[in-house]
Design an enzyme around this catalytic site. Sequence first.
Site, PDB file in Angstrom:
ATOM      1  N   GLY A 310       0.696  -1.323   0.073  1.00  0.00           N
ATOM      2  CA  GLY A 310      -0.119  -0.102   0.025  1.00  0.00           C
ATOM      3  C   GLY A 310       0.761   1.318   0.105  1.00  0.00           C
ATOM      4  N   ILE A 311       0.605   2.198  -1.058  1.00  0.00           N
ATOM      5  CA  ILE A 311       1.390   3.473  -1.015  1.00  0.00           C
ATOM      6  C   ILE A 311       0.096   4.509  -1.379  1.00  0.00           C
ATOM      7  CG2 ILE A 311       2.973   4.887  -1.980  1.00  0.00           C
ATOM      8  CD1 ILE A 311       4.552   2.744  -2.705  1.00  0.00           C
ATOM      9  N   GLY A 314      -3.855   5.525   2.954  1.00  0.00           N
ATOM     10  CA  GLY A 314      -3.982   6.050   4.201  1.00  0.00           C
ATOM     11  C   GLY A 314      -4.910   6.996   4.285  1.00  0.00           C
ATOM     12  N   CYS A 317      -2.916  10.220   4.782  1.00  0.00           N
ATOM     13  CA  CYS A 317      -1.814  10.319   3.805  1.00  0.00           C
ATOM     14  C   CYS A 317      -2.111  11.326   2.689  1.00  0.00           C
ATOM     15  CB  CYS A 317      -1.776   8.766   3.331  1.00  0.00           C
ATOM     16  SG  CYS A 317      -0.651   8.801   1.803  1.00  0.00           S
ATOM     17  N   ARG A 380      -6.541   4.438  11.052  1.00  0.00           N
ATOM     18  CA  ARG A 380      -7.959   5.459  11.469  1.00  0.00           C
ATOM     19  C   ARG A 380      -8.635   4.337  12.436  1.00  0.00           C
ATOM     20  NH1 ARG A 380     -12.857   5.763  10.213  1.00  0.00           N
ATOM     21  NH2 ARG A 380     -12.627   3.728   9.008  1.00  0.00           N
ATOM     22  N   GLY A 405      -0.639  11.643  10.810  1.00  0.00           N
ATOM     23  CA  GLY A 405       0.304  10.677  10.192  1.00  0.00           C
ATOM     24  C   GLY A 405       1.711  10.861  10.385  1.00  0.00           C
ATOM     25  N   GLU A 406       2.258   9.830  10.272  1.00  0.00           N
ATOM     26  CA  GLU A 406       3.862   9.639  10.518  1.00  0.00           C
ATOM     27  C   GLU A 406       4.593  10.701   9.785  1.00  0.00           C
ATOM     28  OE1 GLU A 406       5.617   7.764  13.112  1.00  0.00           O
ATOM     29  OE2 GLU A 406       3.576   7.989  13.656  1.00  0.00           O
ATOM     30  N   ARG A 416      10.892   7.360   7.843  1.00  0.00           N
ATOM     31  CA  ARG A 416       9.960   6.607   7.133  1.00  0.00           C
ATOM     32  C   ARG A 416       9.739   7.204   5.652  1.00  0.00           C
ATOM     33  NH1 ARG A 416       4.174   5.713   5.646  1.00  0.00           N
ATOM     34  NH2 ARG A 416       3.871   3.676   6.309  1.00  0.00           N
ATOM     35  N   GLU A 429       3.984  14.520   4.280  1.00  0.00           N
ATOM     36  CA  GLU A 429       3.046  13.426   3.446  1.00  0.00           C
ATOM     37  C   GLU A 429       1.816  12.869   4.323  1.00  0.00           C
ATOM     38  OE1 GLU A 429       5.172  10.561   1.439  1.00  0.00           O
ATOM     39  OE2 GLU A 429       6.990  11.557   1.209  1.00  0.00           O
TER      40      GLU A 429
HETATM   41  P1  IMP Z   1      -5.458   4.012   7.592  1.00  0.00           P
HETATM   42  O1  IMP Z   1      -5.744   3.031   8.306  1.00  0.00           O
HETATM   43  O2  IMP Z   1      -6.402   4.456   6.441  1.00  0.00           O
HETATM   44  O3  IMP Z   1      -5.465   5.250   8.535  1.00  0.00           O
HETATM   45  O4  IMP Z   1      -3.951   3.905   7.205  1.00  0.00           O
HETATM   46  C1  IMP Z   1      -3.053   3.828   7.964  1.00  0.00           C
HETATM   47  C2  IMP Z   1      -1.690   3.781   7.262  1.00  0.00           C
HETATM   48  O5  IMP Z   1      -1.202   5.085   6.669  1.00  0.00           O
HETATM   49  C3  IMP Z   1      -0.255   3.499   8.090  1.00  0.00           C
HETATM   50  O6  IMP Z   1      -0.307   1.956   8.548  1.00  0.00           O
HETATM   51  C4  IMP Z   1       0.785   3.642   7.166  1.00  0.00           C
HETATM   52  O7  IMP Z   1       1.148   2.913   6.197  1.00  0.00           O
HETATM   53  C5  IMP Z   1       0.287   4.886   6.379  1.00  0.00           C
HETATM   54  N1  IMP Z   1       0.667   6.176   7.155  1.00  0.00           N
HETATM   55  C6  IMP Z   1       0.839   6.806   8.276  1.00  0.00           C
HETATM   56  N2  IMP Z   1       1.262   7.859   8.388  1.00  0.00           N
HETATM   57  C7  IMP Z   1       1.263   8.376   7.260  1.00  0.00           C
HETATM   58  C8  IMP Z   1       1.664   9.736   6.501  1.00  0.00           C
HETATM   59  O8  IMP Z   1       1.812  10.713   7.346  1.00  0.00           O
HETATM   60  N3  IMP Z   1       1.330   9.669   5.319  1.00  0.00           N
HETATM   61  C9  IMP Z   1       1.280   8.707   4.593  1.00  0.00           C
HETATM   62  N4  IMP Z   1       0.916   7.447   4.931  1.00  0.00           N
HETATM   63  C10 IMP Z   1       0.905   7.298   6.202  1.00  0.00           C
END
Ligand code: IMP
Length: 499
Positions: A310-311, A314, A317, A380, A405-406, A416, A429
Amino acid sequence: MAFYYSEPSRTFSEFLLLPNLTSKTCTPDRVSLKTPLCKFSRGEEPALSLNIPFSSAVMQSVSDDNMAVALARAGGISFIFGSQPIESQADMVRKAKGYKAGFVVSRSNLTPEHTLKDVLELKERTGHSTAAVTHDGTPKGRLLGIVTSRDYRVSRDAADKPVGEFMTPFASLIYGQSGISLSEANDLIWEHKLNCLPIVDDNGHLDYLVFRKDYDAHKNNPTELLDANKSYIVGAGINTKDYKERVAALVEAGVDALVIDSSDGYTEWQRETIEYVKAHFDVKIGAGNVVDREGFRYLVDAGADFVKVGIGGGSICITREQKGIGRGQASAVIEVAEARQQYFEETGIYVPICSDGGIVHDYHITLALAMGADFVMMGRYFARFDESPTRKLKVGNNFVKEFWGEGSNRARNWQRYDTGGKQGLVFEEGVDSYVPYAGGLQENLDKTISKIKSTMCNCGSLTVEQLQRTARITLVSATSIVEGGAHDVILKENSLSGE
Ligand code: IMP
Protein backbone atom coordinates in the site's frame (compact mmCIF):
# COMPACT_ATOMS: atom_id res chain seq x y z
CA MET A 1 9.63 4.90 -23.24
CA ALA A 2 7.65 4.88 -20.02
CA PHE A 3 5.53 1.83 -19.28
CA TYR A 4 1.76 2.36 -19.15
CA TYR A 5 -0.62 0.08 -17.28
CA SER A 6 -3.70 -0.49 -19.40
CA GLU A 7 -6.05 -0.82 -16.41
CA PRO A 8 -6.77 2.09 -14.02
CA SER A 9 -5.77 1.36 -10.44
CA ARG A 10 -8.75 0.65 -8.25
CA THR A 11 -9.81 0.88 -4.65
CA PHE A 12 -11.94 -1.38 -2.43
CA SER A 13 -15.18 0.55 -2.86
CA GLU A 14 -15.15 -0.38 -6.56
CA PHE A 15 -15.61 -4.09 -5.81
CA LEU A 16 -18.22 -6.38 -4.30
CA LEU A 17 -18.29 -10.06 -3.38
CA LEU A 18 -20.78 -12.46 -4.95
CA PRO A 19 -22.30 -15.10 -2.70
CA ASN A 20 -21.27 -18.73 -3.18
CA LEU A 21 -23.42 -21.66 -2.04
CA THR A 22 -23.70 -21.59 1.77
CA SER A 23 -23.98 -25.07 3.23
CA LYS A 24 -25.99 -25.63 6.41
CA THR A 25 -22.78 -26.19 8.34
CA CYS A 26 -21.30 -22.88 7.21
CA THR A 27 -22.27 -20.66 10.14
CA PRO A 28 -20.44 -17.66 11.68
CA ASP A 29 -19.70 -19.53 14.94
CA ARG A 30 -17.68 -22.06 12.91
CA VAL A 31 -15.62 -19.48 11.00
CA SER A 32 -11.93 -19.27 11.91
CA LEU A 33 -10.07 -16.02 11.20
CA LYS A 34 -6.68 -17.53 12.04
CA THR A 35 -4.10 -16.35 9.55
CA PRO A 36 -0.31 -16.61 9.09
CA LEU A 37 1.92 -13.70 10.09
CA CYS A 38 5.18 -15.02 8.69
CA LYS A 39 6.32 -17.23 5.83
CA PHE A 40 6.22 -21.02 5.98
CA SER A 41 6.89 -23.98 3.71
CA ARG A 42 4.13 -26.00 2.11
CA GLY A 43 2.72 -28.53 4.57
CA GLU A 44 4.25 -26.82 7.62
CA GLU A 45 2.71 -24.54 10.23
CA PRO A 46 3.82 -20.87 10.32
CA ALA A 47 5.96 -20.04 13.36
CA LEU A 48 3.67 -17.08 14.08
CA SER A 49 -0.04 -16.73 13.29
CA LEU A 50 -2.69 -14.20 14.22
CA ASN A 51 -6.04 -15.30 15.58
CA ILE A 52 -7.77 -12.38 13.89
CA PRO A 53 -6.41 -10.76 10.70
CA PHE A 54 -5.83 -7.33 12.24
CA SER A 55 -2.70 -5.31 12.94
CA SER A 56 -2.51 -1.75 14.19
CA ALA A 57 -0.46 0.81 12.28
CA VAL A 58 3.12 1.73 13.12
CA MET A 59 2.07 5.21 14.24
CA GLN A 60 2.58 7.47 17.25
CA SER A 61 -1.14 8.11 17.40
CA VAL A 62 -2.10 4.42 17.24
CA SER A 63 0.30 1.78 18.55
CA ASP A 64 1.87 2.03 22.02
CA ASP A 65 2.17 -0.67 24.70
CA ASN A 66 -1.41 -0.16 25.81
CA MET A 67 -2.78 -0.77 22.31
CA ALA A 68 -0.42 -3.73 21.94
CA VAL A 69 -1.88 -5.45 25.01
CA ALA A 70 -5.49 -4.69 24.03
CA LEU A 71 -5.09 -5.93 20.47
CA ALA A 72 -3.10 -9.06 21.39
CA ARG A 73 -5.79 -9.84 23.94
CA ALA A 74 -8.27 -9.79 21.06
CA GLY A 75 -6.02 -11.96 18.86
CA GLY A 76 -4.22 -9.43 16.63
CA ILE A 77 -0.87 -7.65 16.74
CA SER A 78 0.31 -4.06 17.20
CA PHE A 79 3.54 -2.80 15.73
CA ILE A 80 4.70 -0.28 18.32
CA PHE A 81 5.77 2.95 16.62
CA GLY A 82 9.42 3.45 15.81
CA SER A 83 9.45 7.23 15.52
CA GLN A 84 10.73 7.59 19.09
CA PRO A 85 14.07 7.06 20.82
CA ILE A 86 15.26 3.44 20.82
CA GLU A 87 15.08 3.11 24.62
CA SER A 88 11.50 4.34 24.91
CA GLN A 89 10.33 2.02 22.13
CA ALA A 90 12.14 -0.92 23.76
CA ASP A 91 10.53 0.07 27.05
CA MET A 92 7.06 -0.08 25.49
CA VAL A 93 7.82 -3.54 24.10
CA ARG A 94 9.10 -4.64 27.49
CA LYS A 95 5.95 -3.38 29.23
CA ALA A 96 3.64 -5.12 26.77
CA LYS A 97 5.63 -8.37 26.98
CA GLY A 98 5.72 -8.15 30.78
CA TYR A 99 1.95 -8.04 30.94
CA LYS A 100 1.06 -11.65 31.55
CA ALA A 101 -2.51 -12.56 30.76
CA GLY A 102 -4.26 -13.17 34.07
CA PHE A 103 -1.14 -12.47 36.18
CA VAL A 104 -1.08 -8.93 37.50
CA VAL A 105 1.60 -7.10 39.42
CA SER A 106 0.02 -6.09 42.73
CA ARG A 107 -1.06 -2.45 42.62
CA SER A 108 -2.25 -2.00 46.24
CA ASN A 109 0.55 -2.68 48.69
CA LEU A 110 1.13 -2.04 52.40
CA THR A 111 3.55 -2.86 55.20
CA PRO A 112 2.48 -4.45 58.54
CA GLU A 113 3.06 -1.06 60.19
CA HIS A 114 0.36 0.64 58.15
CA THR A 115 -2.99 1.05 59.91
CA LEU A 116 -6.63 0.29 59.21
CA LYS A 117 -7.01 3.96 58.31
CA ASP A 118 -4.35 3.51 55.59
CA VAL A 119 -6.15 0.41 54.30
CA LEU A 120 -9.42 2.32 53.99
CA GLU A 121 -7.74 5.26 52.29
CA LEU A 122 -5.97 2.96 49.83
CA LYS A 123 -9.24 1.20 49.05
CA GLU A 124 -10.96 4.54 48.51
CA ARG A 125 -8.19 5.72 46.20
CA THR A 126 -7.74 2.58 44.07
CA GLY A 127 -11.07 0.79 44.33
CA HIS A 128 -9.16 -2.46 45.07
CA SER A 129 -10.54 -4.54 47.90
CA THR A 130 -7.41 -6.71 48.14
CA ALA A 131 -4.03 -5.35 49.28
CA ALA A 132 -0.76 -7.23 49.55
CA VAL A 133 1.32 -6.79 52.70
CA THR A 134 5.04 -6.97 51.96
CA HIS A 135 8.07 -6.29 54.14
CA ASP A 136 8.79 -3.00 52.33
CA GLY A 137 5.37 -2.15 50.91
CA THR A 138 6.52 -2.77 47.32
CA PRO A 139 4.75 -5.04 44.80
CA LYS A 140 7.71 -7.44 44.70
CA GLY A 141 8.67 -7.39 48.39
CA ARG A 142 8.64 -10.43 50.73
CA LEU A 143 5.00 -11.42 51.17
CA LEU A 144 3.86 -11.17 54.82
CA GLY A 145 0.10 -11.34 54.34
CA ILE A 146 -3.00 -10.20 52.48
CA VAL A 147 -5.72 -7.79 53.58
CA THR A 148 -9.25 -8.00 52.23
CA SER A 149 -12.45 -6.51 53.59
CA ARG A 150 -13.10 -9.82 55.38
CA ASP A 151 -10.16 -9.09 57.71
CA TYR A 152 -11.55 -6.05 59.53
CA ARG A 153 -14.76 -4.53 60.81
CA VAL A 154 -14.75 -0.79 60.37
CA SER A 155 -17.44 -0.38 63.07
CA ARG A 156 -15.43 -2.25 65.74
CA ASP A 157 -11.74 -1.93 64.88
CA ALA A 158 -9.70 1.12 65.84
CA ALA A 159 -8.50 3.24 62.95
CA ASP A 160 -4.89 3.04 64.19
CA LYS A 161 -4.89 -0.76 64.48
CA PRO A 162 -1.73 -1.99 62.67
CA VAL A 163 -2.20 -4.07 59.54
CA GLY A 164 0.11 -6.74 61.03
CA GLU A 165 -2.53 -7.48 63.68
CA PHE A 166 -5.48 -8.20 61.40
CA MET A 167 -4.10 -9.25 58.01
CA THR A 168 -4.32 -12.89 56.96
CA PRO A 169 -0.69 -13.86 57.63
CA PHE A 170 1.49 -15.63 55.08
CA ALA A 171 1.44 -18.85 57.13
CA SER A 172 -2.36 -19.12 56.62
CA LEU A 173 -2.36 -18.17 52.94
CA ILE A 174 -2.88 -20.46 49.97
CA TYR A 175 -0.39 -19.37 47.34
CA GLY A 176 1.10 -20.55 44.04
CA GLN A 177 4.78 -20.87 43.16
CA SER A 178 6.23 -18.64 40.43
CA GLY A 179 6.15 -20.40 37.06
CA ILE A 180 2.74 -22.01 37.65
CA SER A 181 0.38 -21.84 34.67
CA LEU A 182 -2.78 -19.80 34.64
CA SER A 183 -4.98 -22.88 34.59
CA GLU A 184 -3.10 -24.37 37.57
CA ALA A 185 -3.61 -21.07 39.39
CA ASN A 186 -7.26 -21.24 38.55
CA ASP A 187 -7.50 -24.80 39.91
CA LEU A 188 -6.15 -23.54 43.27
CA ILE A 189 -8.62 -20.63 43.23
CA TRP A 190 -11.52 -23.03 42.75
CA GLU A 191 -10.30 -25.72 45.13
CA HIS A 192 -9.87 -23.26 48.00
CA LYS A 193 -12.75 -20.92 47.10
CA LEU A 194 -10.44 -17.90 46.80
CA ASN A 195 -10.97 -14.57 45.10
CA CYS A 196 -7.27 -13.88 44.81
CA LEU A 197 -4.21 -16.13 44.66
CA PRO A 198 -0.74 -14.66 45.38
CA ILE A 199 2.12 -16.08 43.32
CA VAL A 200 5.34 -16.22 45.31
CA ASP A 201 8.93 -16.95 44.23
CA ASP A 202 11.46 -19.27 45.91
CA ASN A 203 12.61 -16.48 48.26
CA GLY A 204 9.10 -15.74 49.47
CA HIS A 205 8.82 -12.55 47.43
CA LEU A 206 5.51 -11.64 45.83
CA ASP A 207 5.53 -12.04 42.05
CA TYR A 208 1.93 -11.62 40.88
CA LEU A 209 -1.66 -11.83 41.98
CA VAL A 210 -4.21 -13.90 40.06
CA PHE A 211 -7.81 -12.83 40.50
CA ARG A 212 -10.81 -15.07 39.94
CA LYS A 213 -12.53 -12.35 37.91
CA ASP A 214 -9.49 -11.91 35.62
CA TYR A 215 -9.41 -15.61 34.91
CA ASP A 216 -13.07 -15.45 33.86
CA ALA A 217 -12.23 -12.50 31.59
CA HIS A 218 -9.32 -14.51 30.15
CA LYS A 219 -11.71 -17.34 29.35
CA ASN A 220 -13.87 -14.81 27.50
CA ASN A 221 -10.92 -14.05 25.23
CA PRO A 222 -10.37 -17.41 23.61
CA THR A 223 -8.55 -15.80 20.70
CA GLU A 224 -5.88 -13.93 22.70
CA LEU A 225 -2.45 -14.10 21.11
CA LEU A 226 0.16 -15.52 23.48
CA ASP A 227 3.71 -16.81 23.19
CA ALA A 228 4.97 -20.00 24.86
CA ASN A 229 5.48 -18.08 28.16
CA LYS A 230 1.91 -16.79 28.13
CA SER A 231 3.03 -13.24 27.33
CA TYR A 232 1.28 -11.34 24.59
CA ILE A 233 2.77 -11.34 21.08
CA VAL A 234 4.12 -7.86 20.34
CA GLY A 235 5.48 -6.25 17.16
CA ALA A 236 7.52 -3.11 16.54
CA GLY A 237 8.38 -0.84 13.63
CA ILE A 238 11.98 -0.19 12.59
CA ASN A 239 13.65 1.97 9.95
CA THR A 240 16.58 1.48 7.59
CA LYS A 241 18.82 4.02 9.36
CA ASP A 242 19.43 3.05 13.00
CA TYR A 243 18.34 -0.59 12.71
CA LYS A 244 21.54 -2.08 14.12
CA GLU A 245 21.08 -0.48 17.55
CA ARG A 246 17.28 -0.44 17.45
CA VAL A 247 16.78 -4.10 16.58
CA ALA A 248 19.27 -5.17 19.25
CA ALA A 249 17.32 -3.23 21.90
CA LEU A 250 13.92 -4.47 20.68
CA VAL A 251 15.02 -8.10 20.57
CA GLU A 252 16.46 -7.74 24.04
CA ALA A 253 13.08 -6.39 25.18
CA GLY A 254 11.39 -9.51 23.80
CA VAL A 255 9.77 -8.32 20.55
CA ASP A 256 8.23 -11.10 18.44
CA ALA A 257 8.02 -9.48 15.01
CA LEU A 258 9.51 -6.42 13.36
CA VAL A 259 8.36 -4.51 10.34
CA ILE A 260 10.39 -2.03 8.34
CA ASP A 261 8.15 1.00 8.27
CA SER A 262 8.48 2.93 5.03
CA SER A 263 6.19 4.52 2.49
CA ASP A 264 8.30 2.99 -0.29
CA GLY A 265 9.94 -0.34 0.50
CA TYR A 266 11.30 -1.22 -2.94
CA THR A 267 14.81 -0.06 -2.04
CA GLU A 268 18.30 -1.38 -1.50
CA TRP A 269 18.18 0.00 2.06
CA GLN A 270 15.40 -2.45 2.88
CA ARG A 271 17.33 -5.36 1.38
CA GLU A 272 20.38 -4.48 3.50
CA THR A 273 18.26 -4.12 6.63
CA ILE A 274 16.54 -7.48 6.14
CA GLU A 275 19.84 -9.24 5.42
CA TYR A 276 21.48 -7.72 8.50
CA VAL A 277 18.58 -8.62 10.81
CA LYS A 278 18.39 -12.17 9.43
CA ALA A 279 22.13 -12.65 9.89
CA HIS A 280 22.29 -11.34 13.46
CA PHE A 281 18.97 -12.05 15.16
CA ASP A 282 16.35 -14.73 15.52
CA VAL A 283 13.28 -12.55 14.98
CA LYS A 284 10.63 -12.29 12.28
CA ILE A 285 10.86 -9.29 9.98
CA GLY A 286 8.30 -7.92 7.54
CA ALA A 287 9.10 -5.30 4.93
CA GLY A 288 7.35 -2.80 2.68
CA ASN A 289 5.43 -1.02 1.49
CA VAL A 290 5.16 -2.17 -2.10
CA VAL A 291 2.35 -2.04 -4.65
CA ASP A 292 3.45 -4.43 -7.40
CA ARG A 293 4.96 -7.82 -8.19
CA GLU A 294 8.48 -6.43 -8.68
CA GLY A 295 8.59 -4.84 -5.22
CA PHE A 296 7.17 -7.99 -3.63
CA ARG A 297 9.68 -10.25 -5.30
CA TYR A 298 12.60 -8.02 -4.37
CA LEU A 299 11.75 -8.02 -0.67
CA VAL A 300 10.98 -11.73 -0.57
CA ASP A 301 14.28 -12.54 -2.30
CA ALA A 302 15.97 -10.41 0.37
CA GLY A 303 14.40 -12.67 3.04
CA ALA A 304 11.29 -10.81 4.26
CA ASP A 305 8.95 -12.92 6.42
CA PHE A 306 5.90 -10.98 5.25
CA VAL A 307 5.30 -8.07 2.90
CA LYS A 308 3.20 -4.99 3.48
CA VAL A 309 1.22 -3.54 0.58
CA GLY A 310 0.00 0.00 0.00
CA ILE A 311 1.21 3.44 -0.96
CA GLY A 312 -0.91 6.51 -0.59
CA GLY A 313 -4.18 4.94 0.56
CA GLY A 314 -3.98 5.87 4.25
CA SER A 315 -6.67 8.14 5.66
CA ILE A 316 -4.14 10.79 6.77
CA CYS A 317 -1.90 10.28 3.76
CA ILE A 318 -1.17 12.95 1.17
CA THR A 319 1.71 11.12 -0.53
CA ARG A 320 -0.16 10.81 -3.83
CA GLU A 321 -0.94 14.53 -3.88
CA GLN A 322 2.54 15.56 -2.82
CA LYS A 323 4.63 13.17 -4.87
CA GLY A 324 2.37 11.55 -7.44
CA ILE A 325 3.31 7.99 -6.46
CA GLY A 326 0.97 5.26 -5.28
CA ARG A 327 -1.65 2.87 -6.49
CA GLY A 328 -5.31 2.14 -5.73
CA GLN A 329 -5.19 -0.21 -2.75
CA ALA A 330 -7.29 -2.98 -4.29
CA SER A 331 -5.18 -3.12 -7.47
CA ALA A 332 -2.01 -3.23 -5.38
CA VAL A 333 -3.27 -6.12 -3.23
CA ILE A 334 -4.56 -8.08 -6.24
CA GLU A 335 -1.25 -7.85 -8.11
CA VAL A 336 0.93 -8.63 -5.08
CA ALA A 337 -1.31 -11.59 -4.19
CA GLU A 338 -0.80 -12.96 -7.71
CA ALA A 339 2.96 -12.57 -7.32
CA ARG A 340 2.79 -14.34 -3.96
CA GLN A 341 0.86 -17.25 -5.53
CA GLN A 342 3.42 -17.53 -8.31
CA TYR A 343 6.25 -17.52 -5.74
CA PHE A 344 4.46 -20.24 -3.76
CA GLU A 345 4.08 -22.41 -6.85
CA GLU A 346 7.76 -21.96 -7.74
CA THR A 347 9.27 -22.45 -4.29
CA GLY A 348 6.67 -24.06 -2.02
CA ILE A 349 7.09 -21.07 0.36
CA TYR A 350 4.02 -19.06 1.33
CA VAL A 351 4.72 -15.40 2.15
CA PRO A 352 1.83 -13.62 3.93
CA ILE A 353 0.87 -10.18 2.69
CA CYS A 354 -0.66 -7.35 4.70
CA SER A 355 -2.96 -4.76 3.15
CA ASP A 356 -1.95 -1.50 4.83
CA GLY A 357 -4.10 1.62 4.77
CA GLY A 358 -7.32 2.75 3.18
CA ILE A 359 -9.79 0.54 5.08
CA VAL A 360 -12.88 2.73 5.46
CA HIS A 361 -15.78 0.31 5.83
CA ASP A 362 -15.68 -3.04 7.61
CA TYR A 363 -16.45 -4.85 4.36
CA HIS A 364 -13.19 -3.49 2.90
CA ILE A 365 -11.41 -5.87 5.29
CA THR A 366 -13.32 -8.87 3.91
CA LEU A 367 -12.57 -7.71 0.37
CA ALA A 368 -8.86 -7.30 1.15
CA LEU A 369 -8.78 -10.88 2.52
CA ALA A 370 -10.72 -12.22 -0.47
CA MET A 371 -8.26 -10.49 -2.81
CA GLY A 372 -5.40 -12.36 -1.13
CA ALA A 373 -4.31 -10.29 1.88
CA ASP A 374 -3.63 -12.48 4.93
CA PHE A 375 -4.19 -9.61 7.32
CA VAL A 376 -4.80 -5.89 7.26
CA MET A 377 -3.08 -2.97 8.99
CA MET A 378 -5.23 -0.06 10.12
CA GLY A 379 -4.54 3.33 11.62
CA ARG A 380 -7.75 5.35 11.56
CA TYR A 381 -9.81 2.35 12.70
CA PHE A 382 -7.82 1.84 15.92
CA ALA A 383 -7.15 5.54 16.58
CA ARG A 384 -10.85 5.95 17.42
CA PHE A 385 -10.73 3.72 20.52
CA ASP A 386 -10.08 4.32 24.23
CA GLU A 387 -6.90 2.25 23.96
CA SER A 388 -5.14 4.51 21.42
CA PRO A 389 -2.49 6.78 22.94
CA THR A 390 -3.97 10.15 21.97
CA ARG A 391 -6.17 12.68 23.73
CA LYS A 392 -9.96 12.41 23.66
CA LEU A 393 -11.47 15.87 23.11
CA LYS A 394 -14.88 17.40 22.67
CA VAL A 395 -15.20 19.30 19.41
CA GLY A 396 -18.62 20.92 19.06
CA ASN A 397 -21.06 18.30 20.31
CA ASN A 398 -18.90 15.32 19.44
CA PHE A 399 -16.11 13.45 21.13
CA VAL A 400 -13.07 12.93 18.93
CA LYS A 401 -9.58 11.48 19.27
CA GLU A 402 -6.48 13.02 17.80
CA PHE A 403 -4.87 11.21 14.88
CA TRP A 404 -1.84 12.35 12.93
CA GLY A 405 0.20 10.84 10.12
CA GLU A 406 3.79 9.72 10.54
CA GLY A 407 4.67 12.03 7.66
CA SER A 408 3.08 15.08 9.28
CA ASN A 409 5.10 17.82 10.91
CA ARG A 410 3.71 16.66 14.22
CA ALA A 411 5.27 13.18 14.01
CA ARG A 412 8.40 14.21 12.11
CA ASN A 413 9.16 10.60 11.22
CA TRP A 414 11.75 11.49 8.61
CA GLN A 415 13.15 7.94 8.59
CA ARG A 416 9.89 6.66 7.10
CA TYR A 417 9.93 9.01 4.15
CA ASP A 418 13.53 9.90 3.55
CA THR A 419 15.11 7.81 0.80
CA GLY A 420 18.31 9.72 0.37
CA GLY A 421 19.89 9.81 3.80
CA LYS A 422 19.28 13.50 4.44
CA GLN A 423 17.94 14.02 7.94
CA GLY A 424 14.75 16.04 8.00
CA LEU A 425 11.24 16.28 6.66
CA VAL A 426 11.40 18.72 3.78
CA PHE A 427 7.72 18.48 2.97
CA GLU A 428 4.79 16.75 4.66
CA GLU A 429 3.22 13.49 3.45
CA GLY A 430 0.56 13.32 6.16
CA VAL A 431 -1.94 15.48 7.99
CA ASP A 432 -2.85 16.13 11.62
CA SER A 433 -6.54 15.32 12.21
CA TYR A 434 -9.33 14.11 14.47
CA VAL A 435 -11.33 10.91 14.18
CA PRO A 436 -14.73 10.33 15.79
CA TYR A 437 -14.36 8.68 19.20
CA ALA A 438 -15.86 5.17 19.04
CA GLY A 439 -15.46 3.64 22.55
CA GLY A 440 -13.58 0.48 23.52
CA LEU A 441 -11.55 -1.70 21.16
CA GLN A 442 -13.16 -5.04 22.00
CA GLU A 443 -16.78 -4.00 21.48
CA ASN A 444 -15.93 -2.43 18.10
CA LEU A 445 -13.84 -5.39 17.00
CA ASP A 446 -16.65 -7.77 17.95
CA LYS A 447 -19.00 -5.94 15.61
CA THR A 448 -16.48 -5.80 12.76
CA ILE A 449 -15.60 -9.46 13.18
CA SER A 450 -19.22 -10.55 13.13
CA LYS A 451 -19.70 -8.70 9.83
CA ILE A 452 -16.61 -10.40 8.34
CA LYS A 453 -17.71 -13.85 9.51
CA SER A 454 -21.22 -13.32 8.23
CA THR A 455 -19.95 -12.27 4.77
CA MET A 456 -17.55 -15.22 4.72
CA CYS A 457 -20.53 -17.51 5.25
CA ASN A 458 -22.33 -15.84 2.34
CA CYS A 459 -19.24 -16.73 0.32
CA GLY A 460 -19.34 -20.32 1.63
CA SER A 461 -15.99 -19.96 3.45
CA LEU A 462 -15.05 -21.14 6.92
CA THR A 463 -11.42 -19.97 6.73
CA VAL A 464 -9.47 -17.04 5.30
CA GLU A 465 -7.61 -19.46 3.04
CA GLN A 466 -10.89 -20.80 1.64
CA LEU A 467 -12.16 -17.28 1.06
CA GLN A 468 -8.98 -16.39 -0.84
CA ARG A 469 -9.31 -19.51 -2.98
CA THR A 470 -13.01 -19.41 -3.77
CA ALA A 471 -14.17 -15.78 -3.56
CA ARG A 472 -15.88 -14.33 -6.61
CA ILE A 473 -15.35 -10.59 -6.86
CA THR A 474 -17.02 -8.17 -9.23
CA LEU A 475 -16.24 -4.63 -10.26
CA VAL A 476 -19.10 -2.21 -9.72
CA SER A 477 -19.95 0.74 -11.90
CA ALA A 478 -20.15 4.24 -10.44
CA THR A 479 -23.94 4.14 -10.84
CA SER A 480 -24.32 0.84 -9.02
CA ILE A 481 -22.25 2.18 -6.10
CA VAL A 482 -25.10 4.66 -5.54
CA GLU A 483 -27.55 1.75 -5.58
CA GLY A 484 -25.55 0.08 -2.78
CA GLY A 485 -26.37 2.67 -0.11
CA ALA A 486 -29.80 3.68 1.15
CA HIS A 487 -31.31 5.64 -1.73
CA ASP A 488 -34.52 7.31 -2.79
CA VAL A 489 -35.84 7.41 0.77
CA ILE A 490 -35.90 10.15 3.39
CA LEU A 491 -33.67 8.90 6.21
CA LYS A 492 -34.91 9.25 9.78
CA GLU A 493 -32.48 10.74 12.26
CA ASN A 494 -30.15 8.17 13.89
CA SER A 495 -30.68 5.57 11.19
CA LEU A 496 -27.57 3.79 9.84
CA SER A 497 -25.62 5.85 7.36
CA GLY A 498 -24.21 2.81 5.61
CA GLU A 499 -20.95 2.41 7.63
P1 IMP B 1 -5.45 4.16 7.61
O1 IMP B 1 -5.79 2.83 8.20
O2 IMP B 1 -6.24 4.43 6.35
O3 IMP B 1 -5.54 5.28 8.60
O4 IMP B 1 -3.93 4.07 7.11
C1 IMP B 1 -2.88 3.83 8.00
C2 IMP B 1 -1.59 3.70 7.19
O5 IMP B 1 -1.26 4.95 6.58
C3 IMP B 1 -0.37 3.38 8.02
O6 IMP B 1 -0.26 2.03 8.37
C4 IMP B 1 0.76 3.82 7.10
O7 IMP B 1 1.07 2.86 6.12
C5 IMP B 1 0.16 5.01 6.40
N1 IMP B 1 0.62 6.29 6.98
C6 IMP B 1 0.80 6.64 8.27
N2 IMP B 1 1.16 7.93 8.40
C7 IMP B 1 1.21 8.41 7.14
C8 IMP B 1 1.51 9.69 6.61
O8 IMP B 1 1.78 10.67 7.31
N3 IMP B 1 1.49 9.79 5.25
C9 IMP B 1 1.21 8.74 4.45
N4 IMP B 1 0.86 7.54 4.90
C10 IMP B 1 0.86 7.37 6.23
